[in-house]
Motif scaffolding. Structure first.
Motif: not given
Length: 249
Positions: A105-109, A115-117, A140-145, A214-219
């Motif tokens: 669990a992290i915070e976006a900065h 990137l995630l808007r 390797l991959a770092r994946i953020y959701v 998604d279809a609404a434009g949300r990352v």
């Protein structure tokens, strides 16, 4: 003098390479220590390390932190299928890859928030995925959701997760994803990437930044993928839409 030192470490690299290719030193085996090899070849430790760096750059030797240098098992190439964020199942199975995951669990900065808007401080889940061929790291991959879309969070809340992780995907796949944007570049690895993948810092990597909306434009996902250049081919397919009026004409 500089030229002599340069040719000497290449001569040492060639000799060790010959021992590897003839099977005298086998994949998975550890050559003599750096001090022992330096004494054997009657050179300084820095010269010996330069020779090992040549072999690391060619993918013959890998340095495992705290353990030393080992002859690398030959790593197979895989295929990354652009637009879907998947590893081609045929080549992935051929290479006998397995993936380890760690969720945090992290915070976006900063760049990640952009990137995630999402606003700075927004809650995210980071998946650190490392693929292995045998015991050797392959990519390797770092994946953020966004946290509310994290499948593990949804399951804990008793809801049905919309996103499914698969070992071949290096992605969080969702039927809601309407757009996938990928930025591809070739660059040198960061120190952390070089250490994780056990590659020479001068080795070129293929870096892919994938953003799915998604279809609404949300990352719904941002992924930072890193593949050593000698271990992957990336394939992108473009579908051209023909104007119906042209077809009728």
């Amino acid at each position: 003098m500089t030229q002599t030192m340069r040719s000497r470490h290449h001569d040492i690299a060639d000799d060790i390479k010959r021992q590897i290719t003839t099977g005298r030193i086998k994949p998975g085996e550890r050559p003599p220590s750096e001090v022992g090899l330096a004494g054997q070849y009657r050179v300084s430790t820095p010269t010996l390390r330069n020779a090992l760096a040549v072999l690391q750059g060619e993918g013959l030797i890998e340095k495992i932190h705290g353990k030393g240098n080992f002859v690398r098992h030959r790593l197979r190439k895989i295929m990354y299928v652009g637009g879907w964020g998947t590893l081609d199942p045929w080549t992935a199975a051929e290479a006998a890859l397995h993936v380890t995951d760690r969720a945090t669990a992290i915070e976006a900065h900063g760049h990640l928030a952009a990137l995630l808007r999402v606003p700075n401080g927004s809650p995210l889940t980071e998946f650190l995925s490392i693929s292995y061929q045998g015991e050797s790291p392959h990519s390797l991959a770092r994946i953020y959701v966004p946290r509310d879309l994290d499948p593990t969070e949804a399951e804990a809340a008793g809801a049905s997760p919309s996103y499914v992780r698969t070992e071949e995907s290096f992605a969080v796949l969702s039927p809601l994803s309407a757009e996938v944007r990928e930025t591809v570049s070739a660059r040198r690895p960061t120190p952390d990437e070089a250490s994780t993948l056990r590659i020479n810092p001068t080795t070129a990597v293929l870096a892919i930044t994938r953003v799915a909306a998604d279809a609404a434009g949300r990352v719904v996902e941002a992924a930072l993928l890193v593949f050593p250049g000698d271990r992957v081919d990336a394939v992108f397919t473009t579908h051209h839409v023909t104007d119906a009026r042209q077809t009728q004409g």
